[in-house]
Scaffold this motif. Structure first.
Motif, mmCIF file in Angstrom:
data_model
loop_
_atom_site.group_PDB
_atom_site.id
_atom_site.type_symbol
_atom_site.label_atom_id
_atom_site.label_comp_id
_atom_site.label_asym_id
_atom_site.label_seq_id
_atom_site.Cartn_x
_atom_site.Cartn_y
_atom_site.Cartn_z
ATOM 1 N N THR A 5 4.015 56.355 -19.708
ATOM 2 C CA THR A 5 2.625 56.136 -20.115
ATOM 3 C C THR A 5 1.827 57.412 -19.875
ATOM 4 O O THR A 5 2.303 58.339 -19.218
ATOM 5 N N GLY A 6 0.605 57.427 -20.396
ATOM 6 C CA GLY A 6 -0.295 58.560 -20.154
ATOM 7 C C GLY A 6 0.289 59.878 -20.605
ATOM 8 O O GLY A 6 0.138 60.888 -19.923
ATOM 9 N N VAL A 7 0.985 59.873 -21.732
ATOM 10 C CA VAL A 7 1.662 61.080 -22.216
ATOM 11 C C VAL A 7 0.622 62.033 -22.818
ATOM 12 O O VAL A 7 -0.106 61.657 -23.731
ATOM 13 N N VAL A 8 0.546 63.249 -22.277
ATOM 14 C CA VAL A 8 -0.482 64.190 -22.715
ATOM 15 C C VAL A 8 0.063 65.619 -22.651
ATOM 16 O O VAL A 8 0.881 65.942 -21.803
ATOM 17 N N VAL A 9 -0.399 66.448 -23.587
ATOM 18 C CA VAL A 9 -0.023 67.862 -23.622
ATOM 19 C C VAL A 9 -1.206 68.682 -23.112
ATOM 20 O O VAL A 9 -2.326 68.492 -23.568
#
Length: 99
Positions: A5-9
Motif C-alpha cells: 500500500t501507499g506506493v509512491v515515487v
C-alpha cells in the motif's frame, strides 16, 4: 497475500526511489519491483529489487531520460504466494522530480 500500500515515487537530485508500506505479518515478505519506460512499452524487472525485503527501491539507474514517461509496480511475495501488483501513476522526472 495482501498487496503493498501507499506506493509512491519520490525524486530529488536525480535520485528516484519507489516507496511502499506493508502490514506486519508472521513471515518476512519479499518484494519484486518492475518498471515500464515509455520507449520500451512493457514492464521489466528492476534487477536490484527482485526479492528485496526493503520497503523501497532506488530506480535512478532505470530512468531513461528527464522527459520520458515511466510506470512502476511492486508486488509482495510471501512463501509460495504472491500479491497482485500495485502500479504507480505515470512518472516523468522533469515534471515530478525535485532538484
Amino acid at each position: 497475500v495482501p498487496p503493498p500500500t501507499g506506493v509512491v515515487v519520490t525524486s530529488e537530485n536525480f535520485k528516484t526511489v519507489l516507496h511502499w508500506q506493508y502490514p506486519p505479518i508472521s513471515e518476512t515478505p519479499h518484494f519484486i519491483v518492475e518498471i515500464k519506460p515509455y520507449n520500451l512499452g512493457k514492464y521489466k524487472e528492476v534487477s536490484t529489487c527482485v526479492n528485496t525485503s526493503a520497503h523501497f527501491c532506488d530506480v535512478s539507474e532505470e530512468i531513461c531520460g528527464p522527459y520520458s514517461s515511466h510506470w512502476l509496480k511492486v508486488k509482495a511475495v510471501v512463501g509460495s504466494e504472491q500479491s497482485e501488483y500495485v502500479e504507480t501513476n505515470e512518472f516523468i522526472l522533469q515534471k515530478h522530480g525535485k532538484l
